[in-house]
Write a protein that holds these residues in place. Structure first.
Motif, mmCIF file in Angstrom:
data_model
loop_
_atom_site.group_PDB
_atom_site.id
_atom_site.type_symbol
_atom_site.label_atom_id
_atom_site.label_comp_id
_atom_site.label_asym_id
_atom_site.label_seq_id
_atom_site.Cartn_x
_atom_site.Cartn_y
_atom_site.Cartn_z
ATOM 1 N N PHE A 1 3.501 -76.307 -13.350
ATOM 2 C CA PHE A 1 2.252 -76.110 -13.883
ATOM 3 C C PHE A 1 1.522 -77.583 -13.826
ATOM 4 O O PHE A 1 2.208 -78.505 -14.213
ATOM 5 C CB PHE A 1 1.974 -75.525 -15.294
ATOM 6 N N GLU A 2 0.320 -77.697 -13.701
ATOM 7 C CA GLU A 2 -0.637 -78.980 -13.632
ATOM 8 C C GLU A 2 -0.346 -79.648 -15.448
ATOM 9 O O GLU A 2 -0.382 -78.626 -16.182
ATOM 10 C CB GLU A 2 -1.939 -78.759 -13.546
ATOM 11 N N ASP B 1 -8.402 -73.456 -19.627
ATOM 12 C CA ASP B 1 -8.809 -74.425 -18.581
ATOM 13 C C ASP B 1 -7.214 -75.214 -18.381
ATOM 14 O O ASP B 1 -7.282 -76.158 -17.745
ATOM 15 C CB ASP B 1 -9.831 -75.469 -19.002
ATOM 16 N N LEU B 2 -6.560 -75.124 -19.559
ATOM 17 C CA LEU B 2 -5.092 -75.876 -19.515
ATOM 18 C C LEU B 2 -4.120 -75.472 -18.896
ATOM 19 O O LEU B 2 -3.123 -75.735 -18.602
ATOM 20 C CB LEU B 2 -4.840 -76.149 -21.031
ATOM 21 N N VAL B 3 -4.264 -74.207 -18.250
ATOM 22 C CA VAL B 3 -3.152 -73.427 -17.597
ATOM 23 C C VAL B 3 -3.658 -73.494 -16.116
ATOM 24 O O VAL B 3 -4.368 -72.763 -15.509
ATOM 25 C CB VAL B 3 -2.623 -72.254 -18.019
ATOM 26 N N GLU B 4 -2.814 -74.033 -15.227
ATOM 27 C CA GLU B 4 -3.247 -74.580 -13.785
ATOM 28 C C GLU B 4 -1.869 -74.666 -13.091
ATOM 29 O O GLU B 4 -1.187 -75.580 -13.552
ATOM 30 C CB GLU B 4 -4.199 -75.841 -13.700
ATOM 31 N N THR B 5 -1.627 -73.789 -11.945
ATOM 32 C CA THR B 5 -0.628 -73.830 -11.229
ATOM 33 C C THR B 5 -0.394 -75.016 -10.300
ATOM 34 O O THR B 5 -1.778 -74.998 -9.697
ATOM 35 C CB THR B 5 -0.390 -72.550 -10.419
ATOM 36 N N ARG B 6 0.485 -75.808 -10.220
ATOM 37 C CA ARG B 6 0.489 -76.753 -9.189
ATOM 38 C C ARG B 6 0.979 -76.189 -8.140
ATOM 39 O O ARG B 6 0.295 -76.531 -6.974
ATOM 40 C CB ARG B 6 1.394 -77.753 -9.808
ATOM 41 N N TRP B 7 2.100 -75.578 -8.048
ATOM 42 C CA TRP B 7 2.662 -74.903 -6.904
ATOM 43 C C TRP B 7 3.825 -74.135 -7.355
ATOM 44 O O TRP B 7 4.334 -74.167 -8.346
ATOM 45 C CB TRP B 7 3.174 -75.830 -5.833
ATOM 46 N N MET B 8 4.267 -73.331 -6.376
ATOM 47 C CA MET B 8 5.140 -72.055 -6.655
ATOM 48 C C MET B 8 6.324 -72.172 -5.492
ATOM 49 O O MET B 8 6.085 -72.336 -4.477
ATOM 50 C CB MET B 8 4.597 -70.882 -6.419
ATOM 51 N N HIS B 9 7.497 -72.339 -6.083
ATOM 52 C CA HIS B 9 8.684 -72.626 -5.158
ATOM 53 C C HIS B 9 9.240 -71.244 -4.826
ATOM 54 O O HIS B 9 9.658 -70.552 -5.680
ATOM 55 C CB HIS B 9 9.490 -73.614 -5.733
ATOM 56 N N THR B 10 9.409 -71.087 -3.517
ATOM 57 C CA THR B 10 9.965 -69.787 -3.184
ATOM 58 C C THR B 10 10.937 -70.293 -1.968
ATOM 59 O O THR B 10 10.719 -71.233 -1.353
ATOM 60 C CB THR B 10 9.004 -68.657 -2.625
ATOM 61 N N ARG B 11 12.037 -69.226 -1.477
ATOM 62 C CA ARG B 11 12.569 -69.544 -0.234
ATOM 63 C C ARG B 11 12.838 -68.233 0.297
ATOM 64 O O ARG B 11 12.727 -67.201 -0.445
ATOM 65 C CB ARG B 11 14.029 -69.917 -0.707
ATOM 66 N N GLU C 1 2.691 -71.913 -23.850
ATOM 67 C CA GLU C 1 4.146 -71.673 -23.607
ATOM 68 C C GLU C 1 4.250 -70.379 -23.254
ATOM 69 O O GLU C 1 4.506 -69.886 -22.182
ATOM 70 C CB GLU C 1 5.303 -72.064 -24.810
ATOM 71 N N LYS C 2 3.550 -69.604 -24.021
ATOM 72 C CA LYS C 2 3.343 -68.160 -23.863
ATOM 73 C C LYS C 2 2.507 -67.430 -22.568
ATOM 74 O O LYS C 2 3.019 -66.683 -21.901
ATOM 75 C CB LYS C 2 2.622 -67.216 -24.960
ATOM 76 N N ILE C 3 1.327 -68.262 -22.385
ATOM 77 C CA ILE C 3 0.749 -68.023 -21.339
ATOM 78 C C ILE C 3 1.389 -68.365 -19.860
ATOM 79 O O ILE C 3 1.329 -67.579 -18.844
ATOM 80 C CB ILE C 3 -0.680 -68.800 -21.422
ATOM 81 N N ARG C 4 2.160 -69.427 -19.998
ATOM 82 C CA ARG C 4 2.938 -70.057 -18.864
ATOM 83 C C ARG C 4 3.876 -69.003 -18.615
ATOM 84 O O ARG C 4 4.136 -68.515 -17.464
ATOM 85 C CB ARG C 4 3.219 -71.446 -19.148
ATOM 86 N N ALA C 5 4.598 -68.523 -19.639
ATOM 87 C CA ALA C 5 5.601 -67.581 -19.488
ATOM 88 C C ALA C 5 5.116 -66.025 -18.891
ATOM 89 O O ALA C 5 5.663 -65.528 -18.108
ATOM 90 C CB ALA C 5 6.267 -67.271 -20.832
#
Length: 207
Positions: A104-105, A77-87, A123-127
Motif C-alpha cells: 500500500f502507498e 483517501d489514505l488507503v491506496e494500493t501500490r501494487w499486488m504481487h502474484t506468481r 490496518e482494518k481497512i488494509r486487511a
C-alpha cells in the motif's frame, strides 16, 4: 455429413490397430489429468470458501467501525494500493495465479487533524482489502481449473466412449471381412483343385 466407411483391407487393419494403441496410451494420461484437476478443483473451492469467510469476518468487524469512520471520511483517501504481487504456478497443465503480497502507498496525513484511532482503522481497512484480493484470486483459480476440468472430461469421454470404441469396432469389422475372404479363398481353392483332379481323371479314363 455421411460417415465414411472403413476400408476392408490389411493395410487399413494395421492402421486401425496403430490408432487403437495410440488412443489407449493417451487415455491413461488424460484420466490422470482428470483426477489431478478434480483434486485441485476441490482444493480451490476450499481456498475460496476460506477466503470468502475471511472477507465476511472482516466485514462483520468493520460494522463496529462504521460510526467512527463516518466521523472522518478522509480516511478513505489514505488507503491506496501500490501494487499486488502474484506468481504463476503450473498445476496439471494449467497456469494459475498465486497470491504473494500487497503493498500500500504510504499516504501522508496530519497527525494533528486525524483522530487517534486512524492507524488502527487503516490496518482494518488494509486487511479487508487484502482479504478481498485473496478471494478474487481464489475465484479466478477455481474458474480456470473448472474450465480445464470440463475440457479434460470431454476429451476422456471422447477417447473412451467414441474413438476407442469405434476403432475397436472397425478392427472387428475388418477382421471378420478378411477372415471371410480367407475362408472363401480356401473354398475356391478346394473347388478349383477338385475340378483339376476331375479333368485329370477324365483324361486318364479316355485312354
Amino acid at each position: 455429413m455421411p460417415q465414411s466407411k472403413v476400408k476392408l483391407t490389411v493395410s487399413e487393419l494395421k492402421r486401425q490397430k496403430s490408432l487403437l494403441a495410440r488412443f489407449e496410451r493417451y487415455l491413461p494420461t488424460l484420466t490422470l489429468k482428470k483426477f489431478q484437476l478434480q483434486s485441485e478443483y476441490n482444493r480451490a473451492l476450499r481456498e475460496l470458501e476460506r477466503a470468502a469467510q475471511d472477507v465476511e469476518d472482516l466485514m462483520q468487524e468493520a460494522q463496529g467501525w462504521v460510526a467512527v469512520l463516518n466521523e472522518w471520511p478522509e480516511i478513505a483517501d489514505l488507503v491506496e494500493t501500490r501494487w499486488m504481487h502474484t506468481r504463476a504456478a503450473n498445476v496439471a497443465g494449467v497456469n494459475l495465479p498465486m497470491f504473494e503480497s500487497v503493498e500500500f502507498e504510504k499516504v501522508p496525513y496530519s497527525l494533528y487533524d486525524a483522530p487517534v484511532w486512524v492507524e488502527a482503522a487503516l490496518e482494518k481497512i488494509r486487511a479487508l482489502a487484502v482479504a478481498a484480493i485473496r478471494k478474487n484470486i481464489a475465484q479466478k483459480r477455481a474458474f480456470l481449473i473448472r474450465a480445464e476440468l470440463r475440457i479434460t472430461l470431454q476429451r476422456v469421454n471422447l477417447f473412451e466412449k467414441i474413438m476407442i470404441s469405434k476403432t475397436r469396432a472397425n478392427i472387428r469389422q475388418i477382421q471378420i471381412y478378411l477372415a471371410d475372404q480367407q475362408a472363401a479363398a480356401v473354398v475356391r481353392g478346394k473347388i478349383a483343385k477338385a475340378k483339376v483332379q476331375a479333368r485329370a481323371q477324365m483324361r486318364e479314363g479316355a485312354f
